[in-house]
Write a protein that holds these residues in place. Structure first.
Motif, PDB file in Angstrom:
ATOM      1  N   CYS A   3      57.369  81.754  86.325  1.00 52.01           N
ATOM      2  CA  CYS A   3      58.429  81.491  84.500  1.00 52.01           C
ATOM      3  C   CYS A   3      58.694  80.012  85.716  1.00 52.01           C
ATOM      4  O   CYS A   3      58.171  79.750  86.460  1.00 52.01           O
ATOM      5  CB  CYS A   3      59.629  81.920  85.315  1.00 52.01           C
ATOM      6  SG  CYS A   3      61.046  82.126  86.475  1.00 52.01           S
TER       7      CYS A   3
ATOM      8  N   ASN B  19      59.442  85.421  93.385  1.00 54.36           N
ATOM      9  CA  ASN B  19      59.164  85.756  91.750  1.00 54.36           C
ATOM     10  C   ASN B  19      60.435  86.095  90.911  1.00 54.36           C
ATOM     11  O   ASN B  19      61.887  85.590  92.178  1.00 54.36           O
ATOM     12  CB  ASN B  19      58.709  87.129  91.349  1.00 54.36           C
ATOM     13  CG  ASN B  19      58.936  88.211  92.499  1.00 54.36           C
ATOM     14  OD1 ASN B  19      59.862  88.505  91.673  1.00 54.36           O
ATOM     15  ND2 ASN B  19      58.449  87.875  93.409  1.00 54.36           N
ATOM     16  N   CYS B  20      60.903  86.048  90.479  1.00 53.26           N
ATOM     17  CA  CYS B  20      62.180  86.831  89.690  1.00 53.26           C
ATOM     18  C   CYS B  20      61.880  88.400  88.649  1.00 53.26           C
ATOM     19  O   CYS B  20      61.022  88.179  88.325  1.00 53.26           O
ATOM     20  CB  CYS B  20      62.977  85.645  88.583  1.00 53.26           C
ATOM     21  SG  CYS B  20      62.445  85.282  87.343  1.00 53.26           S
TER      22      CYS B  20
ATOM     23  N   CYS C 226      61.316  79.878  88.551  1.00 54.22           N
ATOM     24  CA  CYS C 226      60.283  79.518  90.020  1.00 54.22           C
ATOM     25  C   CYS C 226      59.021  78.453  89.872  1.00 54.22           C
ATOM     26  O   CYS C 226      59.175  77.926  91.327  1.00 54.22           O
ATOM     27  CB  CYS C 226      59.562  81.087  89.463  1.00 54.22           C
ATOM     28  SG  CYS C 226      61.171  82.405  89.708  1.00 54.22           S
TER      29      CYS C 226
ATOM     30  N   CYS D  68      59.466  87.515  85.276  1.00 52.29           N
ATOM     31  CA  CYS D  68      58.315  87.063  86.173  1.00 52.29           C
ATOM     32  C   CYS D  68      58.021  87.670  87.609  1.00 52.29           C
ATOM     33  O   CYS D  68      58.244  88.400  88.365  1.00 52.29           O
ATOM     34  CB  CYS D  68      57.975  85.278  86.268  1.00 52.29           C
ATOM     35  SG  CYS D  68      58.606  84.638  87.677  1.00 52.29           S
TER      36      CYS D  68
ATOM     37  N   ARG E 289      69.545  85.583  89.074  1.00 56.02           N
ATOM     38  CA  ARG E 289      68.801  85.693  88.335  1.00 56.02           C
ATOM     39  C   ARG E 289      67.655  86.790  89.510  1.00 56.02           C
ATOM     40  O   ARG E 289      66.374  86.954  88.695  1.00 56.02           O
ATOM     41  CB  ARG E 289      68.029  84.648  87.553  1.00 56.02           C
ATOM     42  CG  ARG E 289      67.914  83.994  89.015  1.00 56.02           C
ATOM     43  CD  ARG E 289      67.426  82.199  88.279  1.00 56.02           C
ATOM     44  NE  ARG E 289      66.176  81.272  88.924  1.00 56.02           N
ATOM     45  CZ  ARG E 289      64.562  81.581  89.338  1.00 56.02           C
ATOM     46  NH1 ARG E 289      64.227  82.583  88.275  1.00 56.02           N
ATOM     47  NH2 ARG E 289      64.134  81.234  89.937  1.00 56.02           N
TER      48      ARG E 289
END
Ligand code: ZN
Ligand code: ZN
Ligand code: FE
Length: 820
Positions: free
Chosen positions: A128, A149-150, A131, A153, A191
């Motif tokens: 995303c 990542n998060c 990121c 994503c 997040r």
């Protein structure tokens, strides 16, 4: 999305102290709601509204208990769907009144493993924006960490081993989070709250680099990346471990490197996919419409087929020539993992990124297997220690009239289900032989698999078997019916039969082209009846001939073949697919223009045919004898073979290195003509259509009518003899075929009182034919259905098989097997 549930009691007055009374609601959300940041989102939303309660994942979806003032509860319910995180696909929300518990705040409760997983496992999503920004921010603690990542994503389908979606059920199970990562994971305001693959350079996966042949890696982490970048910049080939498998990467602007890759991979002339750093880099080579840009940059990030800039000019901007020989498109995609982003950034040039395999084998995804299979192909390996659980290829798409048109449905889409007409009993549809995919269904959800591949080796068949087993576990699917292609010898058919036999389930064979039309109907959410046009390579027909240019009328499970293209003999059977010159000779024979027995060559006036010399330099006498004796020359009504024949007659391709290559050459030639002449107006009759008889297609006709192809062969020859340039003849062919097809479909529609025409089959990967035919049909007042969610080629077949079996189940013509 449904919203159902008990009516909330309305208008409860504030109590004596002026405080609003506390109400509670039990909320169940189902769909793709796990692994997409849904629980943190719910937590944030409830907390912001001052509500108390809890949220938890279970095997059925997300379960929420929320309590507080009625006005806040209503806001909560409204925003629950409208503001859901980008990757969430909320399919259904059920709200029930509940007893307030008096909770003080809102909490996230740990997952409970239930006996029956029923949630939608989500697809892998590209890195995303947030990121990507952190990745390149020198002050961020994950600066240049290739596995950032998060919750919005990162890897999903490729790393999930079981449900519910929680870290122990992923290939991240072996990595213990460091205190900093753990704090993010546990913080509802972060997040990365409950981002299952969360990691950093302290605690997460790391890169490794080894030169081919070295027993152990020579470098790790940032050094590994730097060494791989150096090899790529020097023109070397690097096997790069990605999300769903290994790619082979090389500099897409270095012709020598690309040629080496082709040679080592034993790759025919099929185009290579190329990864570019950003949309601007793509636009240096290709026409990028806003729809193309949206598709390129979407979180699904498929390879997008784009028309090259000025493809017919010598000075057109291009990549290394052997990236995509003899075609006017490039398959381009953008980085979808942080590792890709760093690679593209550091190398500074577009990279060929092709599946890590030798010719038609499945893509390598296990490290040991990749090392042994790719050692002869790669100069070095850039790997990492996060295992890939599910092999998943890149998806391939293009846009048609501003919307995406999938050609291969895999990473980014799988395993999200496609909604279809549905049945009370689960169905396993095993797909076809080439470009295999399968589908398992529950009610109106068809879990269409990722691209499995051509079932021409045991490795791919094993992928199919393992894929079916994995989907069954992941989604707790227990099919009661198995459906397959009518072809008795397809490996998929044999697999379907043994699967059914072991479980005592009934099987249904669905004719290939009926499945194609059922597929496009399911795709478009249309129940029929329609006129269906299936233009395809080949499929087994119930009359023992090979079909592939079919017009149907009806609905799934109930199609009538009303017309088909006239049959062309395929001398040598399957050999003719690889050697289209045989089909050119067959078309000449079909038109009565082939040399008589004893004649040593073509009649003088036919020797000016562009394809004459090519045909006459091959063993044509032998083939002609086979044609005339009818030995090993099966007849086919395939539209694909007609394209092959005309392509070869025009001298464009005598041999095809890959499926459809001759047809693509014919399309490319026609595009060259239209690039200067412009597309024809819808009311403009093609140059040589006037004398093509329009077929009678009426209800109750026992024998389907035949769309003659001899006039097409004649017209090609007449034009060529008259000295018309090949691109103009190719254009006339496309125009004429669209015209006679539209006319036949219109007559069928009128005779049967229908107003919709559905188009499916591999030939509709030809976007020029698709555009011409759709325009023709619409000009005649007909509505046109095309594929969107699943491919028009055999990759969409399983959905049509499932749609057909569902129709048979619903109508009682098929009885489900007993539950085990
Ligand atoms: Zn992210
Ligand atoms: Zn960490
Ligand atoms: Fe097909």
């Amino acid at each position: 999305m449904d919203r159902t549930g008990a009516q909330a009691p309305r208008g409860t007055p504030p109590d004596a102290a002026g405080n609003e009374l506390v109400h509670a609601r039990q909320v169940r959300a189902t769909g793709a709601v796990q692994g997409v940041g849904f629980r943190p989102f719910v937590h944030g939303l409830a907390t912001a509204l001052g509500l108390a309660g809890h949220v938890r994942n279970d095997s059925e979806g997300v379960d929420i208990l929320v309590e507080g003032p009625l006005s806040s509860l209503e806001l909560f319910l409204a925003r629950l769907v409208d503001d859901a995180p980008p990757l969430a696909l909320v399919e259904r929300v059920v709200v029930m009144a509940a007893e307030p518990t008096g909770a003080a705040d809102f909490t996230i409760v740990h997952s409970e493993s239930g006996p029956r997983p029923n949630t939608l496992v989500t697809a892998d999503a590209a890195t995303c924006r947030d990121c990507s920004r952190e990745l390149l921010d020198p002050r961020d603690r994950r600066h240049r960490y290739p596995f950032i990542n998060c919750t919005n994503c990162g890897p999903r389908f490729t790393i999930i081993t079981s449900v519910p979606y929680d870290r122990p059920h992923t290939t991240m199970a072996g990595f213990e989070m460091c205190p900093a990562c753990r704090a993010e994971y546990d913080d509802p305001g972060d997040r990365r709250f409950h981002a299952q693959p969360n990691a950093c350079s302290e605690c997460g996966p790391r890169l490794s680099f080894r030169a081919t042949g070295d027993p152990v890696p020579a470098a790790y982490g940032g050094d590994a990346l730097a060494q791989a970048v150096a090899v790529l910049r020097d023109g070397g080939i690097v096997a790069v471990k990605g999300l769903g498998g290994y790619h082979l990467a090389c500099d897409a602007t270095n012709e020598a490197s690309v040629q080496t890759l082709r040679r080592r991979k034993h790759r025919d002339e099929r185009p290579f996919a190329v990864m570019a750093a950003g949309v601007d880099d793509v636009a240096r080579y290709c026409v990028v419409t806003p729809a193309d840009e949206a598709l390129l940059a979407s979180s699904r990030r498929p390879v997008v087929l784009l028309e090259r800039l000025a493809p017919f000019l010598d000075a057109s901007p291009h990549l290394a020539p052997t990236v995509a020989p003899d075609v006017t498109t490039y398959g381009l995609f953008l980085p979808y993992t942080p590792l890709h982003q760093l690679l593209l950034h550091d190398v500074g040039r577009p990279l060929v990124m092709t599946s890590g395999n030798v010719s038609d084998e499945p893509i390598a995804f296990r490290d040991d297997d990749a090392h042994s299979r790719l050692t002869p192909l790669a100069d070095a390996f850039l790997g990492h220690d996060r295992p890939i659980h599910m092999r998943t290829d890149d998806s391939v798409a293009r846009t048609f009239r501003g919307e995406h048109y999938l050609l291969r449905r895999a990473r980014g889409w799988a395993p999200l289900p496609v909604t279809f007409s549905g049945a009370d009993h689960g169905i396993l549809a095993v797909g076809g032989h080439l470009k295999n995919t399968f589908a398992l269904t529950r009610r109106d959800h068809a879990f269409v698999s990722h691209h499995i591949g051509d079932l021409e080796n045991l490795e791919t068949l094993r992928s199919l078997e393992q894929g079916v087993a994995h989907f069954q576990r992941l989604f707790a699917l227990d099919p009661r019916v198995v459906t397959h292609d009518l072809h008795p010898d397809y490996l998929s058919t044999r697999f379907a039969r043994s699967f059914a036999e072991e479980r005592g389930l009934p099987t249904v064979a669905v004719q290939h082209h009926e499945a194609h039309i059922a597929s496009v109907l399911a795709d478009a959410g249309h129940s029929g009846p329609v006129v269906g046009v299936a233009f395809d390579g080949a499929g087994y027909g119930p009359d023992g001939t090979i079909w592939g240019g079919e017009l149907f009328v009806g609905s799934p499970g109930n199609f009538e073949r009303v017309a088909h293209l006239d049959r062309l003999a395929m001398p040598g059977g399957e050999t003719a697919v690889r050697e289209p010159w045989r089909l050119a000779l067959s078309l000449l024979e079909h038109c009565g223009m082939a040399p008589e027995p004893g004649q040593e060559t073509l009649p003088p006036h036919l020797q000016v045919l562009p394809g004459a010399a090519g045909i006459l330099s091959r063993p044509w006498r032998l083939v002609l004898r086979a044609l005339r004796s009818g030995v090993n020359a099966p007849p086919t009504s395939s539209a694909g073979r007609l394209f092959d024949a005309v392509s070869s007659l025009l001298g464009l391709r005598y041999e095809a290195g890959y499926e459809g290559q001759a047809a693509i050459a014919l399309e490319t030639a026609a595009r060259r003509h239209y690039a200067s002449a412009g597309l024809p107006e819808p009311d403009e009759a093609p140059g040589w259509i006037v004398h093509l008889a329009e077929p009678p297609v009426s209800p109750g006709t026992v024998t389907p009518s035949v769309l003659p192809i001899a006039p097409i062969g004649h017209a090609v020859v007449v034009d060529a003899v008259a000295g018309l340039p090949t691109p103009a003849i190719a254009a006339r062919f496309h125009h004429a075929l669209a015209w006679i097809t539209a006319a036949a479909a219109e007559r069928a529609a009128t005779a049967h009182g229908l107003d919709t025409v559905a188009l499916s089959g591999g030939v509709f990967q030809n976007m020029l034919l698709l555009e011409l035919l759709a325009t023709q049909l619409e000009y005649r007042g007909l509505r046109v259905l095309v594929h969107r969610k699943v491919p028009t080629n055999d990759g969409g077949l399983c959905l049509g098989q499932a749609e057909t079996a569902a129709a048979l189940l619903r109508s009682g013509r098929l009885a489900p097997g007993a539950p085990r």
